[in-house]
Design an enzyme around this catalytic site. Structure first.
Site, PDB file in Angstrom:
ATOM      1  CE  LYS A  13      -2.085  -1.191   3.870  1.00  0.00           C
ATOM      2  NZ  LYS A  13      -1.526  -2.515   4.169  1.00  0.00           N
ATOM      3  NE  ARG A  86      -3.990  -1.740   9.248  1.00  0.00           N
ATOM      4  CZ  ARG A  86      -2.992  -1.148   8.591  1.00  0.00           C
ATOM      5  NH1 ARG A  86      -3.059   0.117   8.287  1.00  0.00           N
ATOM      6  NH2 ARG A  86      -1.922  -1.847   8.240  1.00  0.00           N
ATOM      7  NE  ARG A 125       7.920  -3.356   6.065  1.00  0.00           N
ATOM      8  CZ  ARG A 125       6.618  -3.103   6.101  1.00  0.00           C
ATOM      9  NH1 ARG A 125       6.109  -2.196   5.303  1.00  0.00           N
ATOM     10  NH2 ARG A 125       5.826  -3.774   6.917  1.00  0.00           N
ATOM     11  NE  ARG A 127       6.847  -1.069   9.633  1.00  0.00           N
ATOM     12  CZ  ARG A 127       5.738  -0.945   8.918  1.00  0.00           C
ATOM     13  NH1 ARG A 127       5.720  -0.195   7.840  1.00  0.00           N
ATOM     14  NH2 ARG A 127       4.633  -1.582   9.269  1.00  0.00           N
ATOM     15  NE  ARG A 138       1.973  -5.837  10.611  1.00  0.00           N
ATOM     16  CZ  ARG A 138       3.122  -5.501  10.012  1.00  0.00           C
ATOM     17  NH1 ARG A 138       4.263  -6.001  10.443  1.00  0.00           N
ATOM     18  NH2 ARG A 138       3.110  -4.684   8.998  1.00  0.00           N
TER      19      ARG A 138
HETATM   20  P1  B4P Z   1       4.668  -1.614   1.966  1.00  0.00           P
HETATM   21  O1  B4P Z   1       4.312  -0.788   0.771  1.00  0.00           O
HETATM   22  O2  B4P Z   1       5.501  -0.952   3.015  1.00  0.00           O
HETATM   23  O3  B4P Z   1       3.401  -2.269   2.653  1.00  0.00           O
HETATM   24  P2  B4P Z   1       2.120  -1.690   3.395  1.00  0.00           P
HETATM   25  O4  B4P Z   1       0.984  -2.446   2.787  1.00  0.00           O
HETATM   26  O5  B4P Z   1       2.057  -0.193   3.296  1.00  0.00           O
HETATM   27  O6  B4P Z   1       2.462  -2.069   4.897  1.00  0.00           O
HETATM   28  P3  B4P Z   1       1.782  -2.202   6.326  1.00  0.00           P
HETATM   29  O7  B4P Z   1       0.358  -2.626   6.203  1.00  0.00           O
HETATM   30  O8  B4P Z   1       2.700  -3.097   7.070  1.00  0.00           O
HETATM   31  O9  B4P Z   1       1.908  -0.824   7.028  1.00  0.00           O
HETATM   32  P4  B4P Z   1       1.089   0.240   7.865  1.00  0.00           P
HETATM   33  O10 B4P Z   1       2.092   1.291   8.058  1.00  0.00           O
HETATM   34  O11 B4P Z   1      -0.205   0.612   7.203  1.00  0.00           O
HETATM   35  O12 B4P Z   1       5.387  -2.907   1.394  1.00  0.00           O
HETATM   36  C1  B4P Z   1       5.895  -3.912   2.253  1.00  0.00           C
HETATM   37  C2  B4P Z   1       7.260  -4.394   1.749  1.00  0.00           C
HETATM   38  O13 B4P Z   1       7.109  -5.003   0.456  1.00  0.00           O
HETATM   39  C3  B4P Z   1       8.288  -3.271   1.561  1.00  0.00           C
HETATM   40  O14 B4P Z   1       9.541  -3.719   1.997  1.00  0.00           O
HETATM   41  C4  B4P Z   1       8.294  -3.012   0.071  1.00  0.00           C
HETATM   42  O15 B4P Z   1       9.532  -2.536  -0.397  1.00  0.00           O
HETATM   43  C5  B4P Z   1       7.990  -4.405  -0.484  1.00  0.00           C
HETATM   44  N1  B4P Z   1       7.281  -4.350  -1.755  1.00  0.00           N
HETATM   45  C6  B4P Z   1       6.283  -3.472  -2.082  1.00  0.00           C
HETATM   46  N2  B4P Z   1       5.862  -3.710  -3.344  1.00  0.00           N
HETATM   47  C7  B4P Z   1       6.586  -4.789  -3.800  1.00  0.00           C
HETATM   48  C8  B4P Z   1       6.602  -5.519  -5.025  1.00  0.00           C
HETATM   49  N3  B4P Z   1       5.802  -5.208  -6.046  1.00  0.00           N
HETATM   50  N4  B4P Z   1       7.448  -6.578  -5.136  1.00  0.00           N
HETATM   51  C9  B4P Z   1       8.280  -6.905  -4.111  1.00  0.00           C
HETATM   52  N5  B4P Z   1       8.334  -6.236  -2.934  1.00  0.00           N
HETATM   53  C10 B4P Z   1       7.484  -5.191  -2.775  1.00  0.00           C
HETATM   54  O16 B4P Z   1       0.685  -0.418   9.291  1.00  0.00           O
HETATM   55  C11 B4P Z   1       1.574  -0.718  10.349  1.00  0.00           C
HETATM   56  C12 B4P Z   1       0.834  -0.915  11.677  1.00  0.00           C
HETATM   57  O17 B4P Z   1       0.273   0.356  12.118  1.00  0.00           O
HETATM   58  C13 B4P Z   1      -0.387  -1.848  11.703  1.00  0.00           C
HETATM   59  O18 B4P Z   1      -0.021  -3.208  11.889  1.00  0.00           O
HETATM   60  C14 B4P Z   1      -1.223  -1.292  12.893  1.00  0.00           C
HETATM   61  O19 B4P Z   1      -0.738  -1.744  14.124  1.00  0.00           O
HETATM   62  C15 B4P Z   1      -0.971   0.203  12.828  1.00  0.00           C
HETATM   63  N6  B4P Z   1      -2.036   0.924  12.071  1.00  0.00           N
HETATM   64  C16 B4P Z   1      -1.844   1.616  10.904  1.00  0.00           C
HETATM   65  N7  B4P Z   1      -3.001   2.152  10.477  1.00  0.00           N
HETATM   66  C17 B4P Z   1      -3.958   1.774  11.377  1.00  0.00           C
HETATM   67  C18 B4P Z   1      -5.372   1.991  11.459  1.00  0.00           C
HETATM   68  N8  B4P Z   1      -6.018   2.689  10.503  1.00  0.00           N
HETATM   69  N9  B4P Z   1      -6.038   1.452  12.502  1.00  0.00           N
HETATM   70  C19 B4P Z   1      -5.401   0.769  13.461  1.00  0.00           C
HETATM   71  N10 B4P Z   1      -4.073   0.518  13.438  1.00  0.00           N
HETATM   72  C20 B4P Z   1      -3.350   1.016  12.418  1.00  0.00           C
END
Ligand code: B4P
Length: 181
Positions: A13, A86, A125, A127, A138
């Site tokens: 995302k 979410r 990644r 983190r 998750r």
């Molecule tokens: P990202 O792009 O970083 O993935 P994401 O979906 O944004 O991540 P996530 O859901 O973990 O994060 P969020 O901050 O929202 O890609 C992941 C990895 O894959 C990266 O290393 C990237 O380089 C790689 N990648 C991407 N595209 C690729 C491709 N095409 N091919 C290969 N590799 C690829 O959430 C984090 C935490 O915050 C949650 O668990 C929760 O605790 C909290 N949170 C956030 N929003 C919330 C909400 N609205 N309500 C409640 N809790 C919340």
């Protein structure tokens, strides 16, 4: 135009959001980034959020809705919602807020990626919240609390599913098609 990007943790995302906001001139609202900024700043909210995030759970709806409200009210342009909503409570809160501004969601893009690929990506990644146990939790939290949003937006006829594997460019080309339609 207001857009939501929906998908399991690690579905890409954040990665796709960077391309989308550039191309469509939207304001990026990532609740994950906002929470990590609070943690970095050492705020009370950040301290509370870190404990929850490290376990792979969701931060409370009340905190999240409180955190995004002024950003949405004062945005003045189209927004891309990344990682928010979410839960159904968050989705209803967002609908209500946008309605009060005479606005609404135009598109919801669901990034669809296989669970095993997600685990691999997140382990690479590395983190703080990217260890295998937290990742599995998750994914379960996503299935229980966030997946119902797929039906929520499908019922509103706003959902488009995009295959989320392949190169970042290939995936963005698919997203672009959906948003340009
Ligand atoms: P990202 O792009 O970083 O993935 P994401 O979906 O944004 O991540 P996530 O859901 O973990 O994060 P969020 O901050 O929202 O890609 C992941 C990895 O894959 C990266 O290393 C990237 O380089 C790689 N990648 C991407 N595209 C690729 C491709 N095409 N091919 C290969 N590799 C690829 O959430 C984090 C935490 O915050 C949650 O668990 C929760 O605790 C909290 N949170 C956030 N929003 C919330 C909400 N609205 N309500 C409640 N809790 C919340």
């Amino acid at each position: 135009m207001h857009v939501i990007i929906l998908g399991a943790p690690g579905a890409g995302k954040g990665t796709q959001s960077e391309e989308i906001v550039k191309h469509f001139d939207l304001k990026h609202l990532s609740t994950g980034d906002m929470l990590r900024a609070e943690i970095e700043a050492g705020s009370e909210l950040g301290l509370a959020a870190k404990t929850v995030m490290d376990k792979g759970e969701l931060v409370s709806d009340k905190i999240i809705l409180g955190m995004v409200e002024s950003q949405i009210r004062n945005s003045g342009k189209g927004m891309l919602f990344d990682g928010f909503p979410r839960t159904t409570v968050q989705a209803e809160g967002l609908d209500k807020l946008l309605k009060s501004l005479d606005s609404g969601i135009d598109h919801v893009v669901l990034l669809d990626v296989d669970n095993e690929e997600i685990v691999e990506r997140m382990l690479a990644r590395g983190r703080d919240d990217d260890n295998e146990e937290t990742i599995r939790n998750r994914l379960e939290v996503f299935n229980n609390q966030t997946a119902p949003l797929v039906e929520y937006y499908r019922d509103q006829d706003k959902l488009s599913t995009v295959v989320g594997s392949g190169s970042v460019e290939e995936i963005f080309a698919r997203v672009q098609k959906v948003l340009a339609s």
